[in-house]
Design a protein around this motif. Structure first.
Motif, PDB file in Angstrom:
ATOM      1  N   GLY A   1      11.264  56.994  -5.099  1.00  0.00           N
ATOM      2  CA  GLY A   1      10.940  55.694  -5.673  1.00  0.00           C
ATOM      3  C   GLY A   1       9.512  55.626  -6.179  1.00  0.00           C
ATOM      4  N   SER A   2       8.591  56.273  -5.474  1.00  0.00           N
ATOM      5  CA  SER A   2       7.183  56.261  -5.875  1.00  0.00           C
ATOM      6  C   SER A   2       6.942  57.054  -7.151  1.00  0.00           C
ATOM      7  N   LEU A   3       7.697  58.141  -7.334  1.00  0.00           N
ATOM      8  CA  LEU A   3       7.439  59.048  -8.455  1.00  0.00           C
ATOM      9  C   LEU A   3       8.227  58.714  -9.709  1.00  0.00           C
ATOM     10  N   ILE A   4       9.329  57.994  -9.559  1.00  0.00           N
ATOM     11  CA  ILE A   4      10.205  57.768 -10.711  1.00  0.00           C
ATOM     12  C   ILE A   4       9.564  56.844 -11.738  1.00  0.00           C
ATOM     13  N   GLY A   5       8.493  56.137 -11.325  1.00  0.00           N
ATOM     14  CA  GLY A   5       7.795  55.267 -12.263  1.00  0.00           C
ATOM     15  C   GLY A   5       7.156  56.004 -13.428  1.00  0.00           C
ATOM     16  N   VAL A   6       6.987  57.326 -13.281  1.00  0.00           N
ATOM     17  CA  VAL A   6       6.445  58.127 -14.389  1.00  0.00           C
ATOM     18  C   VAL A   6       7.306  57.972 -15.638  1.00  0.00           C
TER      19      VAL A   6
ATOM     20  N   ILE B   1      10.764  48.960  -3.619  1.00  0.00           N
ATOM     21  CA  ILE B   1       9.403  48.438  -3.530  1.00  0.00           C
ATOM     22  C   ILE B   1       8.382  49.531  -3.834  1.00  0.00           C
ATOM     23  N   ALA B   2       8.638  50.752  -3.389  1.00  0.00           N
ATOM     24  CA  ALA B   2       7.748  51.868  -3.731  1.00  0.00           C
ATOM     25  C   ALA B   2       7.671  52.042  -5.248  1.00  0.00           C
ATOM     26  N   PHE B   3       8.817  51.934  -5.914  1.00  0.00           N
ATOM     27  CA  PHE B   3       8.844  52.006  -7.383  1.00  0.00           C
ATOM     28  C   PHE B   3       8.062  50.845  -7.987  1.00  0.00           C
ATOM     29  N   MET B   4       8.229  49.646  -7.452  1.00  0.00           N
ATOM     30  CA  MET B   4       7.540  48.463  -7.985  1.00  0.00           C
ATOM     31  C   MET B   4       6.027  48.610  -7.897  1.00  0.00           C
ATOM     32  N   LEU B   5       5.551  49.249  -6.853  1.00  0.00           N
ATOM     33  CA  LEU B   5       4.108  49.372  -6.649  1.00  0.00           C
ATOM     34  C   LEU B   5       3.473  50.449  -7.531  1.00  0.00           C
ATOM     35  N   THR B   6       4.198  51.519  -7.818  1.00  0.00           N
ATOM     36  CA  THR B   6       3.591  52.615  -8.575  1.00  0.00           C
ATOM     37  C   THR B   6       3.885  52.581 -10.073  1.00  0.00           C
TER      38      THR B   6
END
Length: 341
Positions: A61-66, A93-98
């Motif tokens: 989730g954190s990395l897919i924002g790329v 939420i991890a995606f929303m933040l990054t």
């Protein structure tokens, strides 16, 4: 005609309009991505992409924002639809933040704003990943709940039920075999459709729709999302404009001495100014002669995660207690990260 109005009010009006003009294009992008997710992304696809392991799901989730060039102005409706489609809360939420920070557009604008050097852009990306990993895992292992407001969960639960078509009613001897549960499912579905103003077909019917119909329903869903999110954007922009007008930046700067106070001050400024992440680096760069790199990185990490207009939209989508958890944990982790770099 406006000569009798105070100058401060006219200034607030100008700031308010400028915030809306800056934010609206990204909100439109966000709601159309949300509509695309609703109509083209199936629960089965999401289940294949997101790992079952909670920690790995937070990392993904954190990395897919790329791959999502989305501003924080439009990230909330995207995340809300992902969660409703089955993405775990901690990953969403991890995606929303990054996502508003690590995408290539923001990374490049930060690089240019700071004189084509990589120190601040890399510290910004690293900070967003640290915050997302910590907050995502706090939610994964310590938060028990859905996060989303009940009306969105009720809608999705009803949309999982397929309406009973008249052609499939088993009628024998003049009597129908429709059970009470059929009518209850239809009643819940009708109620939630009216409440949330969605007019697309059932979730299981999406895959069988022709492309033209999917596109049409995507547009309908985007329009519904725009009016749902828009009122929070307008209120947030108005509040941000009022604070920028009546709380002078010079007053805040004068009290920002020392590493702790300067970091806290820049976080407050990021929240109040409510800048889009594509543009905030240029504002942050203007403070380089006044504040330390730590403070500027805190500004660049905290702003896209939490600002006034974004907070208003989160309160419209998530339960208040869950929003308090996000705000508290993000604030603490950003502060600690800026303090140790």
């Amino acid at each position: 005609m406006f000569s009798h109005l105070p100058d401060s009010f006219l200034q607030m009006n100008t700031i308010f309009i400028s915030i809306l003009i800056e934010a609206l294009p990204f909100v439109l992008i966000g709601v159309f991505i949300a509509g695309f997710i609703q109509m083209f992304i199936s629960e089965k696809f999401i289940a294949r992409v997101i790992p079952k392991n909670k920690f790995l799901a937070v990392i993904v989730g954190s990395l897919i924002g790329v791959f999502f060039p989305s501003c924080e102005c439009g990230i909330v409706p995207i995340v809300r639809n992902l969660l409703a489609k089955g993405v775990p809360l901690h990953a969403g939420i991890a995606f929303m933040l990054t996502a508003p920070i690590i995408n290539p557009v923001v990374l490049f604008s930060t690089y240019v704003a700071f004189g084509s050097t990589w120190e601040v852009p890399l510290l910004r990306v690293a900070g967003s990943l640290v915050v997302a990993l910590v907050v995502g895992n706090i939610i994964a292992y310590f938060y028990k709940g859905t996060g989303l407001k009940d009306r969105f969960l009720k809608y999705e639960a009803a949309s999982e039920k397929v309406a009973v078509p008249t052609g499939n009613l088993a009628i024998a001897g003049g009597s129908s075999e429709i059970t009470t549960s059929h009518f209850q499912a239809l009643e819940v579905e009708t109620e939630t459709r009216h409440e949330h103003h969605h007019h697309h077909g059932e979730a299981h019917a999406h895959e069988e729709m022709p492309l033209s119909q999917k596109i049409w329903h995507t547009v309908q869903h985007a329009v519904d999302e725009f009016f749902s999110v828009g009122k929070y954007l307008v209120f947030g922009a108005l509040l941000a404009a009022a604070m920028q007008t009546y709380i002078k930046t010079s007053t805040l700067v004068s009290i920002g001495h020392g590493p702790v106070l300067s970091i806290l001050l820049m976080m407050v400024l990021a929240f109040v100014l409510s800048l889009c992440s594509e543009a905030d680096a240029f504002i942050a760069a203007s403070f380089r002669s006044v504040f330390s790199t730590q403070s500027i990185v805190a500004f660049l990490v905290f702003g896209p995660m939490l600002d006034i207009k974004n907070l208003m939209m989160m309160l419209g989508a998530f339960k208040a207690r869950f929003v308090v958890l996000i705000v508290t944990s993000v604030t603490i982790v950003v502060f600690l990260y800026a303090l140790v770099i």
